[in-house]
Design an enzyme around this catalytic site. Structure first.
Site, PDB file in Angstrom:
ATOM      1  N   ASN A  83      53.218  11.582  89.687  1.00  0.00           N
ATOM      2  CA  ASN A  83      52.212  10.690  89.112  1.00  0.00           C
ATOM      3  C   ASN A  83      51.291  10.064  90.148  1.00  0.00           C
ATOM      4  O   ASN A  83      50.515   9.161  89.823  1.00  0.00           O
ATOM      5  CB  ASN A  83      52.899   9.597  88.290  1.00  0.00           C
ATOM      6  N   VAL A  91      46.701   7.038  91.298  1.00  0.00           N
ATOM      7  CA  VAL A  91      47.920   6.878  90.509  1.00  0.00           C
ATOM      8  C   VAL A  91      47.635   7.076  89.028  1.00  0.00           C
ATOM      9  O   VAL A  91      46.613   6.624  88.516  1.00  0.00           O
ATOM     10  CB  VAL A  91      48.498   5.458  90.706  1.00  0.00           C
ATOM     11  N   CYS A  92      48.566   7.755  88.357  1.00  0.00           N
ATOM     12  CA  CYS A  92      48.510   7.877  86.904  1.00  0.00           C
ATOM     13  C   CYS A  92      49.614   6.976  86.350  1.00  0.00           C
ATOM     14  O   CYS A  92      50.787   7.327  86.382  1.00  0.00           O
ATOM     15  CB  CYS A  92      48.738   9.326  86.480  1.00  0.00           C
ATOM     16  N   LEU A  93      49.225   5.794  85.877  1.00  0.00           N
ATOM     17  CA  LEU A  93      50.174   4.827  85.339  1.00  0.00           C
ATOM     18  C   LEU A  93      49.526   4.165  84.135  1.00  0.00           C
ATOM     19  O   LEU A  93      48.427   3.603  84.249  1.00  0.00           O
ATOM     20  CB  LEU A  93      50.534   3.786  86.410  1.00  0.00           C
TER      21      LEU A  93
END
Length: 199
Positions: A83, A91-93
């Protein structure tokens, strides 16, 4: 930056600095400038993960529209995680996208990043190569993530086998980081990594 955003950031910053939970989780936050638009975060790799023993630096940019829009957070420390981009640190959050709430605060954001290190979400990847490795060969993923934590985040121990392969490509004249990326991408097979770099 609007007064509402500055006042909110000051309050949240103080809360994080005083938070026992944040301190217990080895999370630090500091200002990078006096205008409260840039913060530097530091999180410890969670126990019983490939990131254990590492310290990861975060760059946190606060938009003028905060708290109505989330901060932009990137990992400064290179990391091997589904992620988090191994190239840019993006960031993939979900809490920084569609799950952002105006009431979200910095301590929650920092703790969420630490939780992400402990529980990757390969079905919502930022780095497809890492996510595929995570799904197809969990052991290889863990070993690679441990190696990156050693190389970039200060983990005290490393895999002698992986180290020697990086050294082998360095001795051929290749850049160390490019060698590490190629090996990580090509299952730590030196010949395939070399072809990848040269292609």
């Amino acid at each position: 930056m609007a007064n509402i955003a500055t006042a909110r950031i000051k309050r949240e910053f103080k809360e994080v600095v005083k938070s026992e939970e944040v301190a217990k989780c080895n999370i630090k936050l500091e200002l990078k400038n006096d205008s409260f638009t840039e913060l530097r975060g530091e999180i410890a790799g969670p126990p019983d993960t490939p990131y254990e023993g590492g310290n990861f630096i975060l760059d946190i940019q606060i938009p003028a529209t905060y708290p109505f829009n989330p901060p932009v957070v990137k990992f400064v420390t290179k990391i091997w995680h589904p992620n988090i981009s191994s190239v840019t640190g993006a960031v993939c959050l979900d809490i920084l996208k569609d799950q952002w709430w105006v009431t979200s605060v910095f301590d929650y954001i920092c703790l969420s990043f630490q939780a992400l290190l402990a529980a990757p979400e390969p079905d919502d990847p930022q780095d497809a190569v890492v996510a595929n490795q995570y799904k197809e060969s969990k052991d290889e993923f863990k070993n690679t993530a441990r190696h990156w934590t050693y190389a970039y985040a200060g983990r005290p121990t490393a895999s002698a086998e992986y180290d020697s392969k990086v050294e082998q490509l360095k001795n051929m004249g290749f850049d160390e980081h490019k060698a590490r990326v190629a090996l990580s991408t090509k299952h730590w097979i030196v010949e395939q990594a070399m072809e990848h770099i040269l292609s």
